[in-house]
Design a protein around this motif. Sequence first.
Motif, PDB file in Angstrom:
ATOM      1  N   LEU A 155      33.761  37.150  48.095  1.00 43.14           N
ATOM      2  CA  LEU A 155      33.818  37.966  46.884  1.00 43.14           C
ATOM      3  C   LEU A 155      33.169  39.332  47.122  1.00 43.14           C
ATOM      4  CD1 LEU A 155      33.001  35.341  44.089  1.00 43.14           C
ATOM      5  CD2 LEU A 155      35.231  36.251  44.758  1.00 43.14           C
ATOM      6  N   LYS A 156      32.065  39.326  47.840  1.00 43.05           N
ATOM      7  CA  LYS A 156      31.372  40.581  48.139  1.00 43.05           C
ATOM      8  C   LYS A 156      32.239  41.496  48.995  1.00 43.05           C
ATOM      9  CE  LYS A 156      27.080  42.442  50.089  1.00 43.05           C
ATOM     10  NZ  LYS A 156      25.804  42.128  50.768  1.00 43.05           N
ATOM     11  N   GLN A 157      32.924  40.926  49.964  1.00 43.40           N
ATOM     12  CA  GLN A 157      33.794  41.712  50.849  1.00 43.40           C
ATOM     13  C   GLN A 157      34.922  42.392  50.072  1.00 43.40           C
ATOM     14  OE1 GLN A 157      34.934  38.650  53.624  1.00 43.40           O
ATOM     15  NE2 GLN A 157      33.287  39.157  55.080  1.00 43.40           N
ATOM     16  N   HIS A 158      35.326  41.794  48.966  1.00 42.63           N
ATOM     17  CA  HIS A 158      36.405  42.356  48.148  1.00 42.63           C
ATOM     18  C   HIS A 158      35.867  43.076  46.908  1.00 42.63           C
ATOM     19  CE1 HIS A 158      38.606  39.517  50.695  1.00 42.63           C
ATOM     20  NE2 HIS A 158      39.651  40.293  50.483  1.00 42.63           N
ATOM     21  N   GLU A 159      34.559  43.362  46.909  1.00 41.96           N
ATOM     22  CA  GLU A 159      33.907  44.132  45.855  1.00 41.96           C
ATOM     23  C   GLU A 159      34.177  43.552  44.471  1.00 41.96           C
ATOM     24  OE1 GLU A 159      35.222  48.139  46.419  1.00 41.96           O
ATOM     25  OE2 GLU A 159      34.024  48.415  48.225  1.00 41.96           O
ATOM     26  N   ALA A 160      34.150  42.228  44.393  1.00 42.25           N
ATOM     27  CA  ALA A 160      34.385  41.554  43.120  1.00 42.25           C
ATOM     28  C   ALA A 160      33.175  41.699  42.204  1.00 42.25           C
ATOM     29  CB  ALA A 160      34.688  40.083  43.360  1.00 42.25           C
ATOM     30  N   LYS A 161      33.443  41.729  40.919  1.00 44.78           N
ATOM     31  CA  LYS A 161      32.379  41.779  39.918  1.00 44.78           C
ATOM     32  C   LYS A 161      32.301  40.415  39.238  1.00 44.78           C
ATOM     33  CE  LYS A 161      31.010  43.948  35.569  1.00 44.78           C
ATOM     34  NZ  LYS A 161      31.419  44.862  34.482  1.00 44.78           N
ATOM     35  N   ILE A 162      31.197  39.710  39.434  1.00 39.93           N
ATOM     36  CA  ILE A 162      31.042  38.369  38.879  1.00 39.93           C
ATOM     37  C   ILE A 162      30.647  38.447  37.407  1.00 39.93           C
ATOM     38  CG2 ILE A 162      29.704  36.234  39.025  1.00 39.93           C
ATOM     39  CD1 ILE A 162      29.479  36.727  42.050  1.00 39.93           C
ATOM     40  N   ASN A 163      31.412  37.747  36.572  1.00 41.87           N
ATOM     41  CA  ASN A 163      31.146  37.736  35.132  1.00 41.87           C
ATOM     42  C   ASN A 163      30.329  36.524  34.707  1.00 41.87           C
ATOM     43  OD1 ASN A 163      32.617  40.098  34.794  1.00 41.87           O
ATOM     44  ND2 ASN A 163      34.531  39.006  34.414  1.00 41.87           N
ATOM     45  N   ALA A 164      30.616  35.365  35.327  1.00 48.31           N
ATOM     46  CA  ALA A 164      29.926  34.142  34.910  1.00 48.31           C
ATOM     47  C   ALA A 164      30.043  33.073  35.989  1.00 48.31           C
ATOM     48  CB  ALA A 164      30.508  33.622  33.602  1.00 48.31           C
ATOM     49  N   GLN A 165      29.070  32.168  36.003  1.00 54.23           N
ATOM     50  CA  GLN A 165      29.106  31.020  36.902  1.00 54.23           C
ATOM     51  C   GLN A 165      28.819  29.759  36.097  1.00 54.23           C
ATOM     52  OE1 GLN A 165      27.081  31.317  40.781  1.00 54.23           O
ATOM     53  NE2 GLN A 165      26.639  33.455  40.320  1.00 54.23           N
ATOM     54  N   THR A 166      29.639  28.721  36.333  1.00 53.44           N
ATOM     55  CA  THR A 166      29.406  27.426  35.691  1.00 53.44           C
ATOM     56  C   THR A 166      29.443  26.334  36.758  1.00 53.44           C
ATOM     57  OG1 THR A 166      31.773  27.224  35.199  1.00 53.44           O
ATOM     58  CG2 THR A 166      30.378  28.142  33.476  1.00 53.44           C
ATOM     59  N   LEU A 186      42.958  39.167  49.151  1.00 59.97           N
ATOM     60  CA  LEU A 186      42.017  38.181  48.617  1.00 59.97           C
ATOM     61  C   LEU A 186      42.653  36.798  48.563  1.00 59.97           C
ATOM     62  CD1 LEU A 186      39.330  37.437  47.230  1.00 59.97           C
ATOM     63  CD2 LEU A 186      40.382  38.118  45.061  1.00 59.97           C
ATOM     64  N   LEU A 187      43.867  36.721  48.019  1.00 62.83           N
ATOM     65  CA  LEU A 187      44.544  35.437  47.902  1.00 62.83           C
ATOM     66  C   LEU A 187      44.834  34.838  49.272  1.00 62.83           C
ATOM     67  CD1 LEU A 187      47.039  36.100  44.959  1.00 62.83           C
ATOM     68  CD2 LEU A 187      44.827  34.955  44.879  1.00 62.83           C
ATOM     69  N   SER A 188      45.183  35.694  50.232  1.00 57.04           N
ATOM     70  CA  SER A 188      45.448  35.233  51.599  1.00 57.04           C
ATOM     71  C   SER A 188      44.197  34.640  52.235  1.00 57.04           C
ATOM     72  CB  SER A 188      45.971  36.400  52.445  1.00 57.04           C
ATOM     73  OG  SER A 188      46.148  36.000  53.793  1.00 57.04           O
ATOM     74  N   LYS A 189      43.065  35.318  52.040  1.00 60.37           N
ATOM     75  CA  LYS A 189      41.803  34.840  52.617  1.00 60.37           C
ATOM     76  C   LYS A 189      41.384  33.513  51.980  1.00 60.37           C
ATOM     77  CE  LYS A 189      40.638  38.149  55.526  1.00 60.37           C
ATOM     78  NZ  LYS A 189      39.717  39.224  55.133  1.00 60.37           N
ATOM     79  N   ILE A 190      41.565  33.416  50.661  1.00 62.85           N
ATOM     80  CA  ILE A 190      41.199  32.180  49.971  1.00 62.85           C
ATOM     81  C   ILE A 190      42.100  31.030  50.415  1.00 62.85           C
ATOM     82  CG2 ILE A 190      41.168  31.047  47.703  1.00 62.85           C
ATOM     83  CD1 ILE A 190      40.196  33.729  46.559  1.00 62.85           C
ATOM     84  N   ALA A 191      43.387  31.319  50.587  1.00 61.19           N
ATOM     85  CA  ALA A 191      44.330  30.286  51.014  1.00 61.19           C
ATOM     86  C   ALA A 191      43.987  29.740  52.402  1.00 61.19           C
ATOM     87  CB  ALA A 191      45.746  30.855  51.016  1.00 61.19           C
ATOM     88  N   SER A 192      43.360  30.572  53.235  1.00 60.91           N
ATOM     89  CA  SER A 192      43.007  30.135  54.587  1.00 60.91           C
ATOM     90  C   SER A 192      41.762  29.243  54.595  1.00 60.91           C
ATOM     91  CB  SER A 192      42.782  31.351  55.494  1.00 60.91           C
ATOM     92  OG  SER A 192      41.617  32.061  55.107  1.00 60.91           O
ATOM     93  N   HIS A 193      41.044  29.191  53.472  1.00 63.85           N
ATOM     94  CA  HIS A 193      39.879  28.313  53.347  1.00 63.85           C
ATOM     95  C   HIS A 193      40.249  27.172  52.400  1.00 63.85           C
ATOM     96  CE1 HIS A 193      37.242  31.111  55.433  1.00 63.85           C
ATOM     97  NE2 HIS A 193      37.674  32.087  54.666  1.00 63.85           N
ATOM     98  N   HIS A 194      40.577  26.019  52.970  1.00 66.91           N
ATOM     99  CA  HIS A 194      41.108  24.929  52.143  1.00 66.91           C
ATOM    100  C   HIS A 194      40.079  24.374  51.163  1.00 66.91           C
ATOM    101  CE1 HIS A 194      39.182  22.815  55.537  1.00 66.91           C
ATOM    102  NE2 HIS A 194      39.015  21.802  54.697  1.00 66.91           N
ATOM    103  N   LYS A 195      38.802  24.730  51.342  1.00 68.39           N
ATOM    104  CA  LYS A 195      37.767  24.233  50.436  1.00 68.39           C
ATOM    105  C   LYS A 195      37.581  25.154  49.221  1.00 68.39           C
ATOM    106  CE  LYS A 195      35.079  21.701  53.889  1.00 68.39           C
ATOM    107  NZ  LYS A 195      33.738  21.546  54.508  1.00 68.39           N
ATOM    108  N   LEU A 196      38.290  26.265  49.211  1.00 68.41           N
ATOM    109  CA  LEU A 196      38.204  27.197  48.087  1.00 68.41           C
ATOM    110  C   LEU A 196      39.511  27.144  47.291  1.00 68.41           C
ATOM    111  CD1 LEU A 196      36.747  30.365  49.892  1.00 68.41           C
ATOM    112  CD2 LEU A 196      35.498  28.447  48.904  1.00 68.41           C
ATOM    113  N   SER A 197      39.392  27.222  45.981  1.00 69.25           N
ATOM    114  CA  SER A 197      40.599  27.289  45.146  1.00 69.25           C
ATOM    115  C   SER A 197      40.432  28.360  44.087  1.00 69.25           C
ATOM    116  CB  SER A 197      40.889  25.932  44.480  1.00 69.25           C
ATOM    117  OG  SER A 197      39.880  25.593  43.553  1.00 69.25           O
TER     118      SER A 197
END
Length: 201
Positions: A155-166, A186-197
Amino acid sequence: MFNDEYFTLAQNAEAIFKDKGSKFIAYSYTVANEEECKMYIADLKKQHPTAGHFCYGYIIGALKQHQRANDDGEPSNTAGKPILNQLLSANVTNVLVVIVRYFGGTLLGVSGLINAYKIAAQAVIQASGKELNYRMHEATLSFGFDDTQQAMLLLKQHEAKINAQTYDASTVHVQFMYRASVENNLLSKIASHHKLSIKLN
């Protein structure tokens, strides 16, 4: 990478232009929708009950998809269009400019009116300044506790702004905003990590 940048006004402002006794009071507002435009125009009509015209132009949407010009009784295309053209020339959006006119007793003619509304709009846009914004998308990233460091780094690498965590029993859910231009990567990187959705909101 496509361009997801757009400009809006840095602040609301006011400017005045006078010609042959007529007074043109220009107001600029940052707006998110047409309802806000109607609200500001209604407020100005209360502030200036004896004014003759409330001409305006607005552009709304990161892609400038909503545009309108209104002459409010002035000769066709002598008021709203010059205002709108100045907004287009300044390359701004999510902006409303309203010009309140008090008639001074001398007719300005078509070219005089166009010039007056153009100058007044120009002046208030300049007084407002411009601010760079980005088209943003929202999503939720879910992952196990053991993958927190990897997910946060992504998320940091893609300069994401975090709104909330649950959290639930074994999963972290992070709601975040990201620039439209990084979505494919971003979607490509997430898809390459099967533990992230990810779920796009």
